[in-house]
Motif scaffolding. Sequence first.
Motif, mmCIF file in Angstrom:
data_model
loop_
_atom_site.group_PDB
_atom_site.id
_atom_site.type_symbol
_atom_site.label_atom_id
_atom_site.label_comp_id
_atom_site.label_asym_id
_atom_site.label_seq_id
_atom_site.Cartn_x
_atom_site.Cartn_y
_atom_site.Cartn_z
ATOM 1 N N LEU A 79 57.581 25.096 16.627
ATOM 2 C CA LEU A 79 56.964 25.963 17.625
ATOM 3 C C LEU A 79 55.627 26.509 17.139
ATOM 4 O O LEU A 79 54.691 26.682 17.928
ATOM 5 C CB LEU A 79 57.917 27.111 17.961
ATOM 6 C CG LEU A 79 59.195 26.698 18.716
ATOM 7 C CD1 LEU A 79 60.128 27.895 18.872
ATOM 8 C CD2 LEU A 79 58.853 26.106 20.082
ATOM 9 N N GLN A 80 55.542 26.797 15.837
ATOM 10 C CA GLN A 80 54.266 27.266 15.307
ATOM 11 C C GLN A 80 53.185 26.196 15.464
ATOM 12 O O GLN A 80 52.039 26.493 15.834
ATOM 13 C CB GLN A 80 54.432 27.656 13.830
ATOM 14 C CG GLN A 80 55.188 28.962 13.629
ATOM 15 C CD GLN A 80 55.396 29.272 12.158
ATOM 16 O OE1 GLN A 80 55.200 28.400 11.312
ATOM 17 N NE2 GLN A 80 55.814 30.502 11.871
ATOM 18 N N GLU A 81 53.547 24.942 15.194
ATOM 19 C CA GLU A 81 52.571 23.857 15.361
ATOM 20 C C GLU A 81 52.200 23.673 16.834
ATOM 21 O O GLU A 81 51.018 23.492 17.169
ATOM 22 C CB GLU A 81 53.154 22.561 14.794
ATOM 23 C CG GLU A 81 53.330 22.590 13.282
ATOM 24 C CD GLU A 81 54.002 21.329 12.760
ATOM 25 O OE1 GLU A 81 54.391 20.487 13.602
ATOM 26 O OE2 GLU A 81 54.151 21.191 11.527
ATOM 27 N N ALA A 82 53.209 23.730 17.706
ATOM 28 C CA ALA A 82 52.935 23.573 19.145
ATOM 29 C C ALA A 82 52.061 24.707 19.653
ATOM 30 O O ALA A 82 51.150 24.504 20.484
ATOM 31 C CB ALA A 82 54.250 23.523 19.918
ATOM 32 N N LEU A 83 52.324 25.920 19.162
ATOM 33 C CA LEU A 83 51.525 27.067 19.573
ATOM 34 C C LEU A 83 50.079 26.912 19.118
ATOM 35 O O LEU A 83 49.136 27.244 19.858
ATOM 36 C CB LEU A 83 52.131 28.347 18.988
ATOM 37 C CG LEU A 83 51.382 29.643 19.278
ATOM 38 C CD1 LEU A 83 51.296 29.892 20.791
ATOM 39 C CD2 LEU A 83 52.071 30.823 18.588
ATOM 40 N N ALA A 84 49.903 26.388 17.920
ATOM 41 C CA ALA A 84 48.536 26.175 17.437
ATOM 42 C C ALA A 84 47.801 25.161 18.313
ATOM 43 O O ALA A 84 46.621 25.341 18.653
ATOM 44 C CB ALA A 84 48.580 25.702 15.981
ATOM 45 N N VAL A 85 48.503 24.087 18.710
ATOM 46 C CA VAL A 85 47.883 23.080 19.588
ATOM 47 C C VAL A 85 47.553 23.687 20.944
ATOM 48 O O VAL A 85 46.467 23.460 21.519
ATOM 49 C CB VAL A 85 48.822 21.867 19.741
ATOM 50 C CG1 VAL A 85 48.290 20.902 20.800
ATOM 51 C CG2 VAL A 85 48.968 21.151 18.406
ATOM 52 N N ALA A 86 48.488 24.481 21.488
ATOM 53 C CA ALA A 86 48.263 25.100 22.797
ATOM 54 C C ALA A 86 47.078 26.046 22.744
ATOM 55 O O ALA A 86 46.269 26.103 23.696
ATOM 56 C CB ALA A 86 49.528 25.841 23.230
ATOM 57 N N ARG A 87 46.955 26.796 21.659
ATOM 58 C CA ARG A 87 45.819 27.709 21.542
ATOM 59 C C ARG A 87 44.503 26.936 21.479
ATOM 60 O O ARG A 87 43.494 27.345 22.078
ATOM 61 C CB ARG A 87 45.989 28.573 20.299
ATOM 62 C CG ARG A 87 47.055 29.652 20.462
ATOM 63 C CD ARG A 87 47.248 30.416 19.172
ATOM 64 N NE ARG A 87 48.224 31.506 19.345
ATOM 65 C CZ ARG A 87 48.675 32.256 18.349
ATOM 66 N NH1 ARG A 87 48.241 32.030 17.099
ATOM 67 N NH2 ARG A 87 49.557 33.206 18.598
ATOM 68 N N ALA A 88 44.520 25.817 20.771
ATOM 69 C CA ALA A 88 43.294 25.002 20.713
ATOM 70 C C ALA A 88 42.948 24.444 22.086
ATOM 71 O O ALA A 88 41.776 24.432 22.509
ATOM 72 C CB ALA A 88 43.490 23.871 19.695
ATOM 73 N N GLU A 89 43.963 23.957 22.813
ATOM 74 C CA GLU A 89 43.726 23.436 24.163
ATOM 75 C C GLU A 89 43.235 24.539 25.088
ATOM 76 O O GLU A 89 42.363 24.314 25.950
ATOM 77 C CB GLU A 89 45.008 22.818 24.700
ATOM 78 C CG GLU A 89 45.412 21.540 23.969
ATOM 79 C CD GLU A 89 46.748 20.996 24.475
ATOM 80 O OE1 GLU A 89 47.415 21.723 25.264
ATOM 81 O OE2 GLU A 89 47.124 19.883 24.070
ATOM 82 N N LEU A 90 43.797 25.755 24.913
ATOM 83 C CA LEU A 90 43.367 26.873 25.754
ATOM 84 C C LEU A 90 41.906 27.203 25.517
ATOM 85 O O LEU A 90 41.137 27.446 26.466
ATOM 86 C CB LEU A 90 44.239 28.091 25.455
ATOM 87 C CG LEU A 90 43.854 29.393 26.166
ATOM 88 C CD1 LEU A 90 43.926 29.216 27.692
ATOM 89 C CD2 LEU A 90 44.753 30.537 25.713
ATOM 90 N N ILE A 91 41.539 27.202 24.249
ATOM 91 C CA ILE A 91 40.139 27.499 23.932
ATOM 92 C C ILE A 91 39.216 26.442 24.551
ATOM 93 O O ILE A 91 38.159 26.751 25.132
ATOM 94 C CB ILE A 91 39.961 27.567 22.400
ATOM 95 C CG1 ILE A 91 40.708 28.797 21.843
ATOM 96 C CG2 ILE A 91 38.492 27.625 22.022
ATOM 97 C CD1 ILE A 91 40.748 28.855 20.332
ATOM 98 N N ALA A 92 39.641 25.169 24.443
ATOM 99 C CA ALA A 92 38.816 24.091 25.028
ATOM 100 C C ALA A 92 38.740 24.216 26.539
ATOM 101 O O ALA A 92 37.672 24.029 27.158
ATOM 102 C CB ALA A 92 39.398 22.735 24.617
ATOM 103 N N ALA A 93 39.885 24.540 27.165
ATOM 104 C CA ALA A 93 39.903 24.662 28.631
ATOM 105 C C ALA A 93 39.043 25.824 29.089
ATOM 106 O O ALA A 93 38.299 25.725 30.087
ATOM 107 C CB ALA A 93 41.339 24.834 29.106
ATOM 108 N N GLU A 94 39.142 26.953 28.382
ATOM 109 C CA GLU A 94 38.321 28.100 28.757
ATOM 110 C C GLU A 94 36.837 27.782 28.581
ATOM 111 O O GLU A 94 35.990 28.193 29.392
ATOM 112 C CB GLU A 94 38.720 29.310 27.912
ATOM 113 C CG GLU A 94 40.071 29.882 28.306
ATOM 114 C CD GLU A 94 40.430 31.104 27.484
ATOM 115 O OE1 GLU A 94 39.721 31.364 26.477
ATOM 116 O OE2 GLU A 94 41.413 31.791 27.810
ATOM 117 N N GLY A 95 36.504 27.042 27.548
ATOM 118 C CA GLY A 95 35.102 26.650 27.364
ATOM 119 C C GLY A 95 34.609 25.766 28.502
ATOM 120 O O GLY A 95 33.478 25.910 28.981
#
Length: 277
Positions: A231-247
């Motif tokens: 879950l920690q790894e998945a959360l890290a990926v989701a946060r990266a995707e969120l940052i990219a999507a917000e950008g």
Amino acid sequence: MATPDLLPIDVATLVDRCACGSRRILVGMPDSAFEITATKPGSHAKPLALAPLKEGLAPEKRALAEDLRALFGVLDVSVRRYALRRHLDASSVTRYLSGERVPSWEFVAGLIDDVREATAPLTPAAEAALHETHRTAQKSNRRSSEMQALQDELAGADEETRRIKARQRALEEALMDRERNLRESVSRCRRLEAQIDDEQSAHRADVTLWEGEYEQLRRECDDLSQDVLFLQEALAVARAELIAAEGQCHQLEADLEAMTQGEGRGQGASSLMAALE
């Protein structure tokens, strides 16, 4: 034992006591016989006489014999009685008193003790002088001197033996005490070991149950740990995707805003030209 009213005797002093005619001790001077009389009212005691010292006697032996005679005269006993009292041969005592033989210091010390019990103790100076006279007489007789030296050595060895025996007894007592303490400690250890074995047997079933529960909990902890890592790894990926999507959203909004502003300026210019026409 000496009575309190008696004073120490000096060997060099002529002993002459008178008590209402009840007793008189006369000790002869050198080279003469001496006699001892014990006079009681109504009695006629025979005087005890010793033969005079022989001529040609060594001065050292003569001096010792004179001192021994002076002491012996105080006892008021015959040579035979004194020999029986001391478990000695009467002829040996006679030779000691005549200077023919030099006695051991043990004999002289016994004579001093007998005088102490009969009348009064010798003064320390008198006893020391007598001891020195005895040593001098022994030196004149080589064999007696060697014998005395051996006796002194034996006395020293005996004293050392007594000290060693005393130390040995002390060590044996200490060893026995430590061995007793050791036995008590070993007994206590064995009782505790038996108690531990009993408690382990009584709680072995509980321990087995607790071990099973512990193993199950350990497996659950391992599974949960794996889930947490995933879950920690998945959360890290989701946060990266969120940052990219917000950008991307910010970029699209900026592009849209720019396009909207461009269209507004174009429409305004067309309206102005139409009005001029």
